[in-house]
Design a protein around this motif. Sequence first.
Motif, PDB file in Angstrom:
ATOM      1  N   THR A 221      85.339  53.410  22.249  1.00  0.00           N
ATOM      2  CA  THR A 221      84.035  53.746  22.811  1.00  0.00           C
ATOM      3  C   THR A 221      83.293  52.520  23.306  1.00  0.00           C
ATOM      4  OG1 THR A 221      83.196  53.740  20.538  1.00  0.00           O
ATOM      5  CG2 THR A 221      83.740  55.878  21.503  1.00  0.00           C
ATOM      6  N   SER A 227      79.937  51.857  25.068  1.00  0.00           N
ATOM      7  CA  SER A 227      79.029  52.593  24.195  1.00  0.00           C
ATOM      8  C   SER A 227      77.842  51.721  23.796  1.00  0.00           C
ATOM      9  CB  SER A 227      79.763  53.050  22.926  1.00  0.00           C
ATOM     10  OG  SER A 227      78.859  53.509  21.952  1.00  0.00           O
ATOM     11  N   LYS A 229      76.189  52.376  21.087  1.00  0.00           N
ATOM     12  CA  LYS A 229      76.054  52.530  19.633  1.00  0.00           C
ATOM     13  C   LYS A 229      76.556  51.318  18.857  1.00  0.00           C
ATOM     14  CE  LYS A 229      77.139  56.306  17.535  1.00  0.00           C
ATOM     15  NZ  LYS A 229      75.868  56.500  16.804  1.00  0.00           N
ATOM     16  N   LYS A 266      86.331  58.641  13.185  1.00  0.00           N
ATOM     17  CA  LYS A 266      85.191  57.940  13.766  1.00  0.00           C
ATOM     18  C   LYS A 266      84.263  58.932  14.470  1.00  0.00           C
ATOM     19  CE  LYS A 266      84.144  54.336  17.213  1.00  0.00           C
ATOM     20  NZ  LYS A 266      84.731  53.262  18.038  1.00  0.00           N
ATOM     21  N   TYR A 270      80.426  59.786  13.746  1.00  0.00           N
ATOM     22  CA  TYR A 270      79.395  59.764  14.776  1.00  0.00           C
ATOM     23  C   TYR A 270      78.576  61.051  14.768  1.00  0.00           C
ATOM     24  CZ  TYR A 270      80.704  55.474  17.310  1.00  0.00           C
ATOM     25  OH  TYR A 270      80.911  54.176  17.677  1.00  0.00           O
ATOM     26  N   GLN A 273      76.165  60.683  12.085  1.00  0.00           N
ATOM     27  CA  GLN A 273      75.115  59.740  12.470  1.00  0.00           C
ATOM     28  C   GLN A 273      74.079  60.419  13.364  1.00  0.00           C
ATOM     29  OE1 GLN A 273      76.695  55.946  13.931  1.00  0.00           O
ATOM     30  NE2 GLN A 273      78.454  56.186  12.582  1.00  0.00           N
ATOM     31  N   THR A 279      75.753  54.325   9.464  1.00  0.00           N
ATOM     32  CA  THR A 279      77.188  54.226   9.691  1.00  0.00           C
ATOM     33  C   THR A 279      77.995  54.276   8.399  1.00  0.00           C
ATOM     34  OG1 THR A 279      78.929  52.884  10.714  1.00  0.00           O
ATOM     35  CG2 THR A 279      77.057  51.678   9.776  1.00  0.00           C
ATOM     36  N   TYR A 347      72.578  50.280  13.376  1.00  0.00           N
ATOM     37  CA  TYR A 347      73.967  49.984  13.038  1.00  0.00           C
ATOM     38  C   TYR A 347      74.141  48.514  12.661  1.00  0.00           C
ATOM     39  CZ  TYR A 347      78.837  48.781  14.309  1.00  0.00           C
ATOM     40  OH  TYR A 347      80.112  48.277  14.334  1.00  0.00           O
TER      41      TYR A 347
END
Length: 370
Positions: A221, A227, A229, A266, A270, A273, A279, A347
């Motif tokens: 990602t 990403s 994030k 993962k 997510y 989240q 996380t 994060y």
Amino acid sequence: MASIVEGLGFAPDAGRLSVERAIAEVRSARAVVIAAGDVRLVVVAAEAFDATMAGVLEGAGAGDASLVLAAPRLNRLGSPRAQAGAVALPHLDIARVTSLALKPETRLDAPVAPATPAQVAALELLALALVLPAAVVCSVPEGMAAGLVTVEAHDIMAFRAAEVARLTIVGRAPVPLEGAPETEFVVFRGGDGLRDQVAIIVGRPDLSRAVAVRLHSACLTGDLFGSLKCDCGDQLRDTVRRMAQGEGGILLYLDQEGRGNGISNKMRAYALQAQGFDTYDADAALGFDLDQRRFDFAAAMLRQLGVSAVRVFTNNPQKIEALNAAGLEVVADQRVLGRPTAENVRYLASKRDRAGHYIDFEALAARAPD
């Protein structure tokens, strides 16, 4: 005949072969048998457990069924433990298995027994297969074992270390990169599960001195899609740029997506989240510890490339400790900062506060876009 079989690579390491086959079966949503002494267990990944499997097991007279869960998941369920445990399943109830294995709001209303060696091996097998760490296990029904892959618990537990010893370079070639035209990719087989690992040699690092090194865990990602994030893509590109502008270096691109949990888990994390979990809490709700990654094979890759001393680019103290523990000399460590975004600040703070990462938020703020 025996010499022919051995020459084809089957006989000398039958244990490793059985683990590889068992990993493939688990990833294909099929049951396997794990043996530990006189114990034989049918093992099914909870995420693959469905009405068909339940019907087959019940029809064959399977008994002593349990759901084996990792300690972080049991803690989330309200049954704090330091080790894995097993919850009895008087009935092979798919809804109950799904709730106990996956749903964040579930609370446990039954006793938990300590996991047996065979049950612990079941969770390790699921970890190797990169599926959710929850296993439905039961005694082997009469006649069923003959149709399933059988693997010894001790072979499962020894598999990771054996893979490190088997690391082999299987390909290498120059691959010029933007901003780093003198770059070579070296592909290793072995190390972590059944996946290939890549070393990217940037420039011409002097192997007689401490080499600039980064251990970079793959992040689909962030690395590929940008990403917001995480800071992974920024770290990857910044490291290669710094190595190219300096004296060269080696970036190990390790197939350890999602802190070693795999891409499917993962995405599950997510989703949690998005519901407000941080996380690490998201991973714990799925049954994972703070970090599932191992870096012993990374050190072995570096040694095969002729590296004995490193200047490591990282914010993660675990990576520094792992390289030291593996016998490499870490002469210096340098920070690698990405850009802060509204989506990744929490994060980054969690990595600093809960996993001890060296992240300076004042330095991050200086990198924020105008």
